[in-house]
Design an enzyme around this catalytic site. Structure first.
Site, PDB file in Angstrom:
ATOM      1  N   ARG A 108       6.365 -18.206 -21.172  1.00  0.00           N
ATOM      2  CA  ARG A 108       7.203 -17.400 -20.460  1.00  0.00           C
ATOM      3  C   ARG A 108       6.655 -16.701 -19.122  1.00  0.00           C
ATOM      4  O   ARG A 108       5.489 -16.154 -19.231  1.00  0.00           O
ATOM      5  CB  ARG A 108       7.616 -16.031 -21.401  1.00  0.00           C
ATOM      6  CG  ARG A 108       8.406 -14.860 -20.793  1.00  0.00           C
ATOM      7  CD  ARG A 108       9.135 -13.900 -21.530  1.00  0.00           C
ATOM      8  NE  ARG A 108      10.168 -14.556 -22.144  1.00  0.00           N
ATOM      9  CZ  ARG A 108      11.216 -13.771 -22.809  1.00  0.00           C
ATOM     10  NH1 ARG A 108      11.057 -12.423 -22.686  1.00  0.00           N
ATOM     11  NH2 ARG A 108      12.220 -14.268 -23.445  1.00  0.00           N
ATOM     12  N   HIS A 135      16.357 -20.170 -18.804  1.00  0.00           N
ATOM     13  CA  HIS A 135      16.099 -19.785 -20.281  1.00  0.00           C
ATOM     14  C   HIS A 135      16.592 -20.749 -21.318  1.00  0.00           C
ATOM     15  O   HIS A 135      17.708 -20.211 -21.979  1.00  0.00           O
ATOM     16  CB  HIS A 135      16.468 -18.260 -20.341  1.00  0.00           C
ATOM     17  CG  HIS A 135      15.895 -17.478 -21.651  1.00  0.00           C
ATOM     18  ND1 HIS A 135      15.139 -17.859 -22.294  1.00  0.00           N
ATOM     19  CD2 HIS A 135      16.215 -16.299 -22.026  1.00  0.00           C
ATOM     20  CE1 HIS A 135      14.770 -17.084 -23.068  1.00  0.00           C
ATOM     21  NE2 HIS A 135      15.570 -16.038 -23.337  1.00  0.00           N
ATOM     22  N   GLN A 138      17.326 -20.054 -25.190  1.00  0.00           N
ATOM     23  CA  GLN A 138      18.324 -18.973 -25.484  1.00  0.00           C
ATOM     24  C   GLN A 138      19.485 -19.786 -25.296  1.00  0.00           C
ATOM     25  O   GLN A 138      20.567 -19.368 -26.195  1.00  0.00           O
ATOM     26  CB  GLN A 138      18.490 -17.870 -24.133  1.00  0.00           C
ATOM     27  CG  GLN A 138      19.516 -16.945 -24.254  1.00  0.00           C
ATOM     28  CD  GLN A 138      19.118 -15.980 -25.184  1.00  0.00           C
ATOM     29  OE1 GLN A 138      18.249 -15.449 -25.323  1.00  0.00           O
ATOM     30  NE2 GLN A 138      20.413 -15.782 -26.263  1.00  0.00           N
ATOM     31  N   ASP A 231      24.538 -10.020 -19.398  1.00  0.00           N
ATOM     32  CA  ASP A 231      23.208  -9.845 -19.443  1.00  0.00           C
ATOM     33  C   ASP A 231      22.878  -8.579 -18.385  1.00  0.00           C
ATOM     34  O   ASP A 231      23.646  -8.127 -17.690  1.00  0.00           O
ATOM     35  CB  ASP A 231      22.492 -11.014 -18.678  1.00  0.00           C
ATOM     36  CG  ASP A 231      20.990 -11.091 -18.996  1.00  0.00           C
ATOM     37  OD1 ASP A 231      20.431 -10.327 -19.899  1.00  0.00           O
ATOM     38  OD2 ASP A 231      20.257 -11.890 -18.243  1.00  0.00           O
ATOM     39  N   CYS A 272      22.279 -12.100 -24.249  1.00  0.00           N
ATOM     40  CA  CYS A 272      21.127 -12.713 -24.658  1.00  0.00           C
ATOM     41  C   CYS A 272      20.121 -11.384 -25.483  1.00  0.00           C
ATOM     42  O   CYS A 272      19.267 -11.692 -26.222  1.00  0.00           O
ATOM     43  CB  CYS A 272      20.389 -13.224 -23.716  1.00  0.00           C
ATOM     44  SG  CYS A 272      20.238 -12.174 -22.227  1.00  0.00           S
ATOM     45  N   ARG A 317      18.042 -17.421 -32.231  1.00  0.00           N
ATOM     46  CA  ARG A 317      16.853 -17.919 -31.673  1.00  0.00           C
ATOM     47  C   ARG A 317      15.772 -18.544 -32.458  1.00  0.00           C
ATOM     48  O   ARG A 317      15.187 -19.447 -31.880  1.00  0.00           O
ATOM     49  CB  ARG A 317      16.309 -16.488 -30.973  1.00  0.00           C
ATOM     50  CG  ARG A 317      17.205 -16.085 -29.882  1.00  0.00           C
ATOM     51  CD  ARG A 317      17.566 -16.657 -28.732  1.00  0.00           C
ATOM     52  NE  ARG A 317      16.345 -17.368 -28.220  1.00  0.00           N
ATOM     53  CZ  ARG A 317      15.539 -16.759 -27.233  1.00  0.00           C
ATOM     54  NH1 ARG A 317      15.724 -15.470 -26.927  1.00  0.00           N
ATOM     55  NH2 ARG A 317      14.449 -17.451 -26.680  1.00  0.00           N
TER      56      ARG A 317
HETATM   57  N1   CP Z   1      16.685 -12.795 -25.162  1.00  0.00           N
HETATM   58  C1   CP Z   1      15.368 -12.894 -25.012  1.00  0.00           C
HETATM   59  O1   CP Z   1      14.815 -13.562 -24.594  1.00  0.00           O
HETATM   60  O2   CP Z   1      14.845 -11.810 -25.835  1.00  0.00           O
HETATM   61  P1   CP Z   1      13.210 -11.389 -25.361  1.00  0.00           P
HETATM   62  O3   CP Z   1      13.138 -10.909 -24.068  1.00  0.00           O
HETATM   63  O4   CP Z   1      13.148 -10.036 -26.401  1.00  0.00           O
HETATM   64  O5   CP Z   1      12.386 -12.569 -25.802  1.00  0.00           O
HETATM   65  N1  NVA Z   2      17.848 -12.069 -17.231  1.00  0.00           N
HETATM   66  C1  NVA Z   2      17.029 -11.368 -18.235  1.00  0.00           C
HETATM   67  C2  NVA Z   2      17.072 -12.219 -19.540  1.00  0.00           C
HETATM   68  C3  NVA Z   2      16.200 -11.432 -20.464  1.00  0.00           C
HETATM   69  C4  NVA Z   2      15.979 -12.256 -21.865  1.00  0.00           C
HETATM   70  C5  NVA Z   2      15.544 -11.149 -17.803  1.00  0.00           C
HETATM   71  O1  NVA Z   2      15.002 -12.103 -17.340  1.00  0.00           O
HETATM   72  O2  NVA Z   2      14.921 -10.275 -17.632  1.00  0.00           O
END
Ligand code: CP
Ligand code: NVA
Length: 335
Positions: A108, A135, A138, A231, A272, A317
């Site tokens: 990530r 992502h 997700q 989101d 998400c 997830r």
């Molecule tokens: N939805 C999601 O990716 O959550 P986190 O940022 O907690 O991993």
């Molecule tokens: N768009 C958000 C998603 C988090 C799961 C981010 O990148 O922070």
């Protein structure tokens, strides 16, 4: 046993066919049912995976950890500050080292290019746990949640409200057209996805007999939708200073009861997560102090309503990430 998934990375859904995504969803359902039935799923005892996080996480990290342990894997977590990657060691060198030690790598972070380099150089499957562009894990959870609720995916009307060019919105656009849902992106024009991705998705939508639409009108965007998804307004990695502009741009797209009333009678709400639907976070409280808002992308009322399936989605997830790990490590019994 080897399958088309064995040894393969999971970097973005564009790399996967409709049929392959279908297989991963069906595998997720099977693994979920088996876990609920208490089946021992430890088929990879003696193998190890590493989770490399340059951004923070709750769901993605915990899902990879639990899924990995359920499958009998050893799991190492590297937090945003504790690896040499990028600072004292190149991505390529890091990939070569981790590929010697581990059977799979989750990443990530920021650039999509980084996760791609890890995949090219490591020689083991790499799973994208979120980049600035996509992502994909997700998406499997979102699709599974929708299918569990409606009993189908094809032909459903899906609307993403808000920052339509962020990683989640761009990924949803791909996920929906790949699986035959009609996708609407609803937000201010300056936050629409890039034309290149729109063109690719328009072509996929044609092949799968579904529609792709963009609108800046929240009334038109929400009308008759089966799924309304939003989101956060400022994503990880974006500068704090953009909050003021984003609030101005995205306030009309807040998912609230008035908006849900325009959707179909059986419409559901997805997000998400994490979400700013109240003041019970330090960021939520700081925004309240600066701008007077008590809730942002979704009202607390909608978030807590029966139409909101966000915690089913969060649980999914884990089951879907388990399917991705299982398939790419050549699961015990894959054809
Ligand atoms: N939805 C999601 O990716 O959550 P986190 O940022 O907690 O991993
Ligand atoms: N768009 C958000 C998603 C988090 C799961 C981010 O990148 O922070």
């Amino acid at each position: 046993m080897a399958s088309v998934f064995t040894g393969r990375s999971f970097l973005k859904l564009l790399d996967y066919s409709t049929e392959e995504i279908r297989e991963l969803l069906d595998l997720s359902k099977r693994l979920k049912a088996e876990k609920k039935a208490g089946k021992d799923q430890r088929c990879f005892v003696g193998k190890n995976i590493v989770l490399l996080f340059e951004k923070t996480s709750t769901r993605t990290r915990c899902s990879f950890e639990v899924a990995g342990r359920d499958l009998g894997l050893g799991v190492t977590y590297l937090d945003p500050g504790s690896s040499q990657m990028g600072k004292k060691e190149s991505i390529e060198d890091t990939a070569k080292v981790l590929g010697r030690l581990y059977d799979g790598i989750e990443y990530r972070g920021y650039a999509q290019k980084t996760v791609e380099t890890l995949a090219e150089a490591s020689g083991v499957p790499v799973w994208n746990g979120l980049t600035d562009d996509f992502h994909p894990t997700q998406m499997l959870a979102d699709l599974l949640t929708i299918e569990e609720h409606f009993g189908k995916l094809e032909g459903l009307n899906f609307c993403f409200m808000g920052d339509c060019r962020n990683n989640v919105a761009r990924s949803l656009m791909v996920a929906c057209v790949k699986m035959g849902l009609n996708f609407s992106a609803c937000g201010p024009r300056e936050l629409w996805p890039d034309q290149e991705l729109i063109d690719v998705c328009t072509e996929i939508a044609k092949q799968n007999s579904c529609k792709l639409k963009l609108t800046d009108d929240p009334v038109e965007g929400s009308r008759g939708q089966d799924i309304i998804y939003t989101d956060i307004w400022v994503s990880m990695g974006e500068d704090e200073s953009i909050w003021a502009d984003r609030i101005k741009q995205l306030k009309p797209y807040q998912v609230n009861s008035e908006m849900m009333a325009r959707a179909s009678d059986s419409a559901i709400f997805l997000h998400c997560l994490p979400s700013f639907h109240d003041r019970l976070t330090t960021v939520g409280e700081a925004i309240h102090e600066r701008f007077g808002l008590t809730e942002m992308e979704v009202s607390d009322e909608v978030f807590r309503s029966p139409a909101s399936l966000v915690f089913d989605e969060a649980e999914n997830r884990m089951h879907t990430i388990k399917a991705v790990i299982y398939a790419s490590l050549g699961g015990c019994d894959l054809a």
